[in-house]
Enzyme design. Structure first.
Site, PDB file in Angstrom:
ATOM      1  N   ASN A   1       0.820  -1.220   0.000  1.00 47.36           N
ATOM      2  CA  ASN A   1       0.000   0.000   0.000  1.00 47.36           C
ATOM      3  C   ASN A   1       0.853   1.270   0.000  1.00 47.36           C
ATOM      4  OD1 ASN A   1      -2.177   1.693   0.131  1.00 47.36           O
ATOM      5  ND2 ASN A   1      -3.001   0.904   2.058  1.00 47.36           N
TER       6      ASN A   1
ATOM      7  N   HIS B   1     -14.084  -5.532  11.482  1.00 45.42           N
ATOM      8  CA  HIS B   1     -13.677  -4.222  12.014  1.00 45.42           C
ATOM      9  C   HIS B   1     -14.877  -3.393  12.428  1.00 45.42           C
ATOM     10  CE1 HIS B   1      -9.471  -3.576  10.108  1.00 45.42           C
ATOM     11  NE2 HIS B   1      -9.632  -4.815  10.493  1.00 45.42           N
TER      12      HIS B   1
ATOM     13  N   ARG C   1     -12.811  -6.488  16.027  1.00 45.92           N
ATOM     14  CA  ARG C   1     -11.854  -5.468  16.455  1.00 45.92           C
ATOM     15  C   ARG C   1     -12.635  -4.207  16.757  1.00 45.92           C
ATOM     16  NH1 ARG C   1      -7.367  -2.524  12.588  1.00 45.92           N
ATOM     17  NH2 ARG C   1      -9.035  -0.999  12.384  1.00 45.92           N
TER      18      ARG C   1
ATOM     19  N   TYR D   1      -6.655   6.819  12.913  1.00 41.99           N
ATOM     20  CA  TYR D   1      -6.573   5.482  12.322  1.00 41.99           C
ATOM     21  C   TYR D   1      -7.769   4.610  12.739  1.00 41.99           C
ATOM     22  CZ  TYR D   1      -5.808   0.697  11.670  1.00 41.99           C
ATOM     23  OH  TYR D   1      -6.040  -0.600  11.306  1.00 41.99           O
TER      24      TYR D   1
ATOM     25  N   ASP E   1      -6.477  -2.279  17.811  1.00 42.77           N
ATOM     26  CA  ASP E   1      -5.234  -1.958  17.104  1.00 42.77           C
ATOM     27  C   ASP E   1      -4.737  -0.587  17.540  1.00 42.77           C
ATOM     28  OD1 ASP E   1      -3.161  -1.662  15.312  1.00 42.77           O
ATOM     29  OD2 ASP E   1      -4.351  -2.147  13.535  1.00 42.77           O
TER      30      ASP E   1
ATOM     31  N   HIS F   1      -1.937   0.617  16.461  1.00 41.28           N
ATOM     32  CA  HIS F   1      -1.288   1.124  15.243  1.00 41.28           C
ATOM     33  C   HIS F   1       0.001   1.880  15.542  1.00 41.28           C
ATOM     34  CE1 HIS F   1      -1.665   2.132  10.851  1.00 41.28           C
ATOM     35  NE2 HIS F   1      -2.262   0.942  10.899  1.00 41.28           N
TER      36      HIS F   1
ATOM     37  N   GLU G   1      -3.065  -4.963  19.547  1.00 40.35           N
ATOM     38  CA  GLU G   1      -2.217  -5.052  18.345  1.00 40.35           C
ATOM     39  C   GLU G   1      -1.262  -3.871  18.217  1.00 40.35           C
ATOM     40  OE1 GLU G   1      -4.611  -5.924  14.981  1.00 40.35           O
ATOM     41  OE2 GLU G   1      -3.314  -4.838  13.587  1.00 40.35           O
TER      42      GLU G   1
ATOM     43  N   GLU H   1       2.223  -7.036  11.232  1.00 39.31           N
ATOM     44  CA  GLU H   1       1.673  -6.810   9.893  1.00 39.31           C
ATOM     45  C   GLU H   1       2.678  -6.124   8.972  1.00 39.31           C
ATOM     46  OE1 GLU H   1      -1.812  -4.484  10.952  1.00 39.31           O
ATOM     47  OE2 GLU H   1      -0.867  -2.685  10.161  1.00 39.31           O
TER      48      GLU H   1
ATOM     49  N   ARG I   1       1.384 -11.539  13.238  1.00 34.17           N
ATOM     50  CA  ARG I   1       0.416 -11.035  12.243  1.00 34.17           C
ATOM     51  C   ARG I   1       0.995 -10.859  10.843  1.00 34.17           C
ATOM     52  NH1 ARG I   1      -3.986  -8.826  12.182  1.00 34.17           N
ATOM     53  NH2 ARG I   1      -3.261  -6.794  11.452  1.00 34.17           N
TER      54      ARG I   1
ATOM     55  N   HIS J   1      -2.629 -10.486   9.055  1.00 34.05           N
ATOM     56  CA  HIS J   1      -3.165  -9.241   8.516  1.00 34.05           C
ATOM     57  C   HIS J   1      -4.075  -9.579   7.331  1.00 34.05           C
ATOM     58  CE1 HIS J   1      -1.829  -5.096   6.676  1.00 34.05           C
ATOM     59  NE2 HIS J   1      -2.973  -4.986   7.322  1.00 34.05           N
TER      60      HIS J   1
ATOM     61  N   ASP K   1      -6.231  -3.738   1.781  1.00 36.88           N
ATOM     62  CA  ASP K   1      -5.111  -3.438   0.880  1.00 36.88           C
ATOM     63  C   ASP K   1      -4.298  -4.692   0.536  1.00 36.88           C
ATOM     64  OD1 ASP K   1      -4.082  -3.618   3.405  1.00 36.88           O
ATOM     65  OD2 ASP K   1      -3.029  -1.706   3.367  1.00 36.88           O
TER      66      ASP K   1
ATOM     67  N   GLU L   1      -7.674 -11.811  10.213  1.00 38.93           N
ATOM     68  CA  GLU L   1      -8.376 -10.548   9.958  1.00 38.93           C
ATOM     69  C   GLU L   1      -9.123 -10.642   8.624  1.00 38.93           C
ATOM     70  OE1 GLU L   1      -5.763  -7.191   9.370  1.00 38.93           O
ATOM     71  OE2 GLU L   1      -7.332  -5.769   9.855  1.00 38.93           O
TER      72      GLU L   1
ATOM     73  N   TRP M   1       2.104   6.943  12.184  1.00 35.09           N
ATOM     74  CA  TRP M   1       0.706   6.814  11.780  1.00 35.09           C
ATOM     75  C   TRP M   1       0.234   5.400  12.062  1.00 35.09           C
ATOM     76  CZ3 TRP M   1      -1.860   3.779   8.077  1.00 35.09           C
ATOM     77  CH2 TRP M   1      -3.258   4.031   8.025  1.00 35.09           C
TER      78      TRP M   1
HETATM   79  C1  GCO Z   1      -4.892  -3.630  10.171  1.00 32.74           C
HETATM   80  C2  GCO Z   1      -3.905  -2.676   9.658  1.00 32.74           C
HETATM   81  C3  GCO Z   1      -4.285  -1.937   8.420  1.00 32.74           C
HETATM   82  C4  GCO Z   1      -3.162  -1.009   7.974  1.00 32.74           C
HETATM   83  C5  GCO Z   1      -3.119  -0.938   6.494  1.00 32.74           C
HETATM   84  C6  GCO Z   1      -2.016  -0.054   6.001  1.00 32.74           C
HETATM   85  O1  GCO Z   1      -4.678  -4.080  11.277  1.00 32.74           O
HETATM   86  O2  GCO Z   1      -5.823  -3.947   9.458  1.00 32.74           O
HETATM   87  O3  GCO Z   1      -3.356  -1.911  10.700  1.00 32.74           O
HETATM   88  O4  GCO Z   1      -5.512  -1.287   8.513  1.00 32.74           O
HETATM   89  O5  GCO Z   1      -3.308   0.266   8.502  1.00 32.74           O
HETATM   90  O6  GCO Z   1      -2.968  -2.240   6.017  1.00 32.74           O
HETATM   91  O7  GCO Z   1      -1.951  -0.101   4.629  1.00 32.74           O
HETATM   92 MG    MG Z   2      -3.060  -3.356  12.296  1.00 31.08          MG
END
Ligand code: GCO
Ligand code: MG
Length: 401
Positions: free
Chosen positions: A37, A122, A147, A159, A209, A211, A235, A261, A282, A311, A315, A338, A401
């Site tokens: 991505n 999600h 999640r 996020y 998550d 993140h 996560e 991920e 992951r 993951h 994407d 996921e 991010w």
């Molecule tokens: C998740 C991930 C994604 C990422 C994305 C970035 O746990 O699903 O954190 O949402 O942010 O794959 O491209």
């Molecule tokens: Mg994630």
């Protein structure tokens, strides 16, 4: 049998996907996902310029040898671009091997270890009430794991929160900027778990998550605050370039941790797994070197009581999801997968046979991976540059991010 040709298809049915298609001199084809991505064209160029010319004339049955050839042969090992390109070749060769054998890929990996692959959806909301509505919709559809993400008061555009039917964080070619406040976040997150447990009871499996936003001691505090809510996992609480950082979190909390991920090789996770600093790994087929290498990561994890939680965001294309499901079904230490359904446009570009039923995904029973790319359909959606956002603290400092 020899590899006769291979081509890269870049398309954007709502979001960008990079797909490798390999064809043999006997007309058997295989597909592999190569989507990274925000950096799609780097992998496309890597495949076209550096990998495809070396594939022509090779025996497609030699999956391990081809993996080693591409990994050792690059000299510059690892990294998401290299490993996504290797993954695409590896995945396509497993697809071909399955078609030649007349078996779904999970049979080549040792056969079924379970009846279905438990997935999590999600749920998210801009407030606690809208989050509860979102969780209820997943429960109604039969999901056993969800999640949960919600925006702390005063924080917007963070996020994991979206009102769009298909969540897609990559947007403008130049990254958009978001603002992050750790104190507001840490203060708020336990309250969403309290609300969801009060409404849905103890048996729904819950994850969250972070993140990559916290420091180890902040993550330790959050993990401890969440213990009463019995998460399946927390996560990416901190970025994991420093695997040792997880020792500190682990000393302080029994909340299970899931990481990986963004990992692309077994070396990214070796300390985390061998010291049992995490509970779920992951990593994915597309970013971690394909079925061949991910299986190696998962086997190491199995030795140390670490389960898998691959993951599966939108994407990663349906090609990656298909490959993940065959692996998930076969390995002994599967944990949770996921799953974010793709848009109708994406599903039309990638016809696939996996199906969701009562909280489980089931891979296709067709020989190979049970997924393809419809190139005429793909051609209707040309590539559009899109980047993931960046995050800054309130004072303007760059953050994760
Ligand atoms: C998740 C991930 C994604 C990422 C994305 C970035 O746990 O699903 O954190 O949402 O942010 O794959 O491209
Ligand atoms: Mg994630």
């Amino acid at each position: 049998m020899r590899i006769a040709s291979a081509r890269v298809v870049v398309c954007s049915p709502g979001r960008n996907f990079v797909t490798l298609k390999i064809e043999t001199d006997e007309g058997v084809t295989g597909v592999g996902d190569a989507t990274l991505n925000g950096r799609e064209m780097a992998v496309a160029a890597y495949l076209t310029e550096h990998v495809i010319p070396a594939l022509i004339g090779r025996d497609p049955a030699r999956i391990e040898d081809t993996w080693q050839y591409l990994y050792r042969g690059a000299y510059w090992r690892r990294g998401p671009v290299t490993m996504s390109a290797i993954a695409a070749v590896d995945t396509a060769l497993w697809d071909i091997k399955g078609k030649v054998a007349g078996l779904p890929v999970y049979q080549l990996l040792g056969g079924r270890s379970r009846e279905g692959v438990t997935v999590y959806g999600h749920a998210n909301g801009t407030s606690v009430p809208s989050l509860l509505e979102s969780v209820a919709r997943f429960v109604e559809q039969g999901y056993r794991a969800v999640r949960i993400q919600a925006s702390p008061p005063g924080m917007t555009d963070i996020y994991g929160i979206s009102t769009a039917p298909i969540y897609e964080p990559a947007s403008s070619a130049i990254p958009s900027e978001t603002i992050w406040s750790t104190p507001a976040y840490l203060d708020f997150i336990p309250s969403i778990f309290a609300a969801v447990r009060a409404e849905f009871g103890p048996s729904l499996r819950l994850t969250h998550d972070v993140h990559h936003r916290l420091t180890p001691i902040e993550a330790a505090r959050l993990g401890r605050a969440l213990e009463p809510y019995a998460l399946t996992w927390l996560e990416d609480p901190v970025p994991a370039e420093s695997q040792e950082a997880y020792r500190l979190i682990r000393q302080h909390t029994t909340t299970p941790l899931a990481v990986g991920e963004v990992f692309n090789s077994i070396w990214d996770a070796s300390t985390l797994i061998s010291e049992q600093l995490i509970d779920y790994i992951r990593a994915t087929v597309v970013h971690a070197g394909g079925i061949t290498h991910l299986r190696r990561v998962f086997d190491l994890a199995a030795l140390h009581h670490v389960r898998t939680g691959s993951h599966g965001a939108t994407d990663l294309s349906p090609v990656c999801m298909s490959a993940a499901l065959h692996l998930d079904l076969a390995i002994p230490n599967f944990g949770l997968q996921e799953y974010m359904p793709h848009s109708a446009e994406t599903d039309a570009v990638f016809p696939h046979g996996y199906r969701f039923e009562a909280g489980y995904l089931h891979p296709s029973e067709e020989p190979g991976l049970g997924v393809d790319i419809d190139e005429a359909e793909a051609a209707r959606y040309p590539y559009r540059a899109a980047s993931l956002p960046v995050a800054r603290l309130e004072d303007g400092t760059m953050h994760n991010w």
